[in-house]
Motif scaffolding. Structure first.
Motif, PDB file in Angstrom:
ATOM      1  N   GLU A   1       0.817  -1.219   0.000  1.00 46.13           N
ATOM      2  CA  GLU A   1       0.000   0.000   0.000  1.00 46.13           C
ATOM      3  C   GLU A   1       0.849   1.267   0.000  1.00 46.13           C
ATOM      4  N   ASP A   2       1.984   1.235   0.708  1.00 46.67           N
ATOM      5  CA  ASP A   2       2.853   2.420   0.722  1.00 46.67           C
ATOM      6  C   ASP A   2       4.195   2.172   0.023  1.00 46.67           C
ATOM      7  N   GLY A   3       4.426   0.945  -0.432  1.00 48.39           N
ATOM      8  CA  GLY A   3       5.640   0.626  -1.177  1.00 48.39           C
ATOM      9  C   GLY A   3       6.901   0.584  -0.339  1.00 48.39           C
ATOM     10  N   LYS A   4       6.757   0.422   0.968  1.00 52.33           N
ATOM     11  CA  LYS A   4       7.921   0.427   1.858  1.00 52.33           C
ATOM     12  C   LYS A   4       8.085  -0.909   2.567  1.00 52.33           C
ATOM     13  N   THR A   5       9.324  -1.159   3.002  1.00 54.50           N
ATOM     14  CA  THR A   5       9.654  -2.376   3.721  1.00 54.50           C
ATOM     15  C   THR A   5       9.992  -2.028   5.168  1.00 54.50           C
ATOM     16  N   TYR A   6       9.471  -2.844   6.090  1.00 48.77           N
ATOM     17  CA  TYR A   6       9.644  -2.602   7.524  1.00 48.77           C
ATOM     18  C   TYR A   6      10.288  -3.815   8.178  1.00 48.77           C
ATOM     19  N   SER A   7      11.019  -3.585   9.277  1.00 47.23           N
ATOM     20  CA  SER A   7      11.533  -4.708  10.057  1.00 47.23           C
ATOM     21  C   SER A   7      10.359  -5.301  10.820  1.00 47.23           C
ATOM     22  N   GLY A   8      10.391  -6.627  11.031  1.00 43.91           N
ATOM     23  CA  GLY A   8       9.216  -7.233  11.633  1.00 43.91           C
ATOM     24  C   GLY A   8       9.471  -8.381  12.569  1.00 43.91           C
ATOM     25  N   THR A   9       8.405  -8.719  13.281  1.00 39.16           N
ATOM     26  CA  THR A   9       8.358  -9.843  14.203  1.00 39.16           C
ATOM     27  C   THR A   9       7.024 -10.552  14.009  1.00 39.16           C
ATOM     28  N   ILE A  10       7.062 -11.875  14.032  1.00 35.17           N
ATOM     29  CA  ILE A  10       5.852 -12.693  13.956  1.00 35.17           C
ATOM     30  C   ILE A  10       5.745 -13.454  15.270  1.00 35.17           C
ATOM     31  N   THR A  11       4.578 -13.352  15.917  1.00 31.87           N
ATOM     32  CA  THR A  11       4.354 -14.056  17.182  1.00 31.87           C
ATOM     33  C   THR A  11       3.053 -14.837  17.089  1.00 31.87           C
ATOM     34  N   MET A  12       3.123 -16.132  17.411  1.00 31.59           N
ATOM     35  CA  MET A  12       1.911 -16.941  17.464  1.00 31.59           C
ATOM     36  C   MET A  12       1.196 -16.647  18.770  1.00 31.59           C
ATOM     37  N   ASP A  13      -0.117 -16.491  18.698  1.00 31.60           N
ATOM     38  CA  ASP A  13      -0.949 -16.250  19.871  1.00 31.60           C
ATOM     39  C   ASP A  13      -2.064 -17.289  19.828  1.00 31.60           C
ATOM     40  N   GLY A  14      -1.719 -18.530  20.095  1.00 38.52           N
ATOM     41  CA  GLY A  14      -2.652 -19.647  19.951  1.00 38.52           C
ATOM     42  C   GLY A  14      -2.476 -20.279  18.582  1.00 38.52           C
ATOM     43  N   ASP A  15      -3.278 -21.279  18.291  1.00 32.95           N
ATOM     44  CA  ASP A  15      -3.152 -22.015  17.032  1.00 32.95           C
ATOM     45  C   ASP A  15      -3.604 -21.215  15.810  1.00 32.95           C
ATOM     46  N   ASN A  16      -4.554 -20.304  15.990  1.00 32.19           N
ATOM     47  CA  ASN A  16      -5.184 -19.654  14.849  1.00 32.19           C
ATOM     48  C   ASN A  16      -5.070 -18.143  14.835  1.00 32.19           C
ATOM     49  N   THR A  17      -4.175 -17.600  15.659  1.00 36.12           N
ATOM     50  CA  THR A  17      -3.973 -16.157  15.706  1.00 36.12           C
ATOM     51  C   THR A  17      -2.489 -15.849  15.646  1.00 36.12           C
ATOM     52  N   LEU A  18      -2.145 -14.900  14.816  1.00 31.67           N
ATOM     53  CA  LEU A  18      -0.760 -14.503  14.626  1.00 31.67           C
ATOM     54  C   LEU A  18      -0.683 -12.987  14.794  1.00 31.67           C
ATOM     55  N   LYS A  19       0.326 -12.515  15.478  1.00 30.53           N
ATOM     56  CA  LYS A  19       0.540 -11.072  15.606  1.00 30.53           C
ATOM     57  C   LYS A  19       1.766 -10.710  14.789  1.00 30.53           C
ATOM     58  N   LEU A  20       1.570  -9.818  13.851  1.00 32.83           N
ATOM     59  CA  LEU A  20       2.632  -9.362  12.976  1.00 32.83           C
ATOM     60  C   LEU A  20       2.945  -7.916  13.346  1.00 32.83           C
ATOM     61  N   ARG A  21       4.182  -7.669  13.751  1.00 28.65           N
ATOM     62  CA  ARG A  21       4.591  -6.330  14.176  1.00 28.65           C
ATOM     63  C   ARG A  21       5.614  -5.807  13.183  1.00 28.65           C
ATOM     64  N   GLY A  22       5.333  -4.644  12.617  1.00 28.33           N
ATOM     65  CA  GLY A  22       6.248  -3.996  11.686  1.00 28.33           C
ATOM     66  C   GLY A  22       6.711  -2.667  12.250  1.00 28.33           C
ATOM     67  N   CYS A  23       8.008  -2.371  12.093  1.00 28.96           N
ATOM     68  CA  CYS A  23       8.570  -1.152  12.662  1.00 28.96           C
ATOM     69  C   CYS A  23       9.404  -0.393  11.633  1.00 28.96           C
ATOM     70  N   VAL A  24       9.235   0.932  11.621  1.00 31.74           N
ATOM     71  CA  VAL A  24      10.150   1.794  10.872  1.00 31.74           C
ATOM     72  C   VAL A  24      11.446   1.779  11.668  1.00 31.74           C
ATOM     73  N   VAL A  25      11.362   2.181  12.907  1.00 29.87           N
ATOM     74  CA  VAL A  25      12.385   2.019  13.943  1.00 29.87           C
ATOM     75  C   VAL A  25      11.609   1.920  15.252  1.00 29.87           C
ATOM     76  N   VAL A  26      12.121   1.102  16.172  1.00 27.63           N
ATOM     77  CA  VAL A  26      11.450   0.985  17.471  1.00 27.63           C
ATOM     78  C   VAL A  26      11.566   2.329  18.171  1.00 27.63           C
ATOM     79  N   PRO A  27      10.546   2.908  18.672  1.00 32.64           N
ATOM     80  CA  PRO A  27       9.229   2.391  19.008  1.00 32.64           C
ATOM     81  C   PRO A  27       8.163   2.710  17.963  1.00 32.64           C
TER      82      PRO A  27
END
Length: 144
Positions: A107-133
């Motif tokens: 949508e914005d044509g940019k790439t972000y650093s990320g983390t993928i965390t499983m939150d149970g069998d059927n839920t995933l949390k995807l976190r993208g950062c320009v820079v932390v925070p």
């Protein structure tokens, strides 16, 4: 009769023992996931020792399967197709969290650093950062 009873008890004992020593496996992030943005569908798979993900479908792709990556910040990549485009790369770790990866946002044509965390069998949390925070988290739901 006694041999049958002894065999049955031995089999039951083996079954009980195997249940006790069977390790519990963490949820597996591979599969098809629904994103909260524009009904996006991303297929996450193993890529070497890590994870990657490609865009399978979205509202835009349903309307026009030939959509191109027109918002890419690299003008040379704007002609590539969005359908099948790898948008998650380089994630390593597990079994609950994968880090060190990149998330491409078409949508914005940019790439972000990320983390993928499983939150149970059927839920995933995807976190993208320009820079932390400066980060944003999305919750994805497993489709299959």
């Amino acid at each position: 009769m006694r041999t049958t009873l002894t065999a049955a008890l031995a089999a039951a004992g083996l079954l009980a023992t195997s249940t006790l020593v069977t390790p519990a496996f963490a949820a597996d992030p591979t599969g098809l996931w629904l994103t909260p943005t524009r009904s996006g569908q991303v297929e996450i798979s193993k890529c070497g020792n890590g994870l990657c993900g490609r865009l399978v479908s979205s509202e835009g792709l349903k309307a026009d399967p030939a959509l191109k990556d027109v918002n890419n910040s690299n003008a040379g990549l704007r002609g590539r197709a969005l359908k099948g485009l790898t948008i998650l790369t380089g994630f390593s770790g597990g079994p609950q969290e994968w880090t060190g990866g990149s998330i491409y946002n078409a949508e914005d044509g940019k790439t972000y650093s990320g983390t993928i965390t499983m939150d149970g069998d059927n839920t995933l949390k995807l976190r993208g950062c320009v820079v932390v925070p400066l980060c944003k988290t999305q919750v994805w739901t497993r489709l299959r």
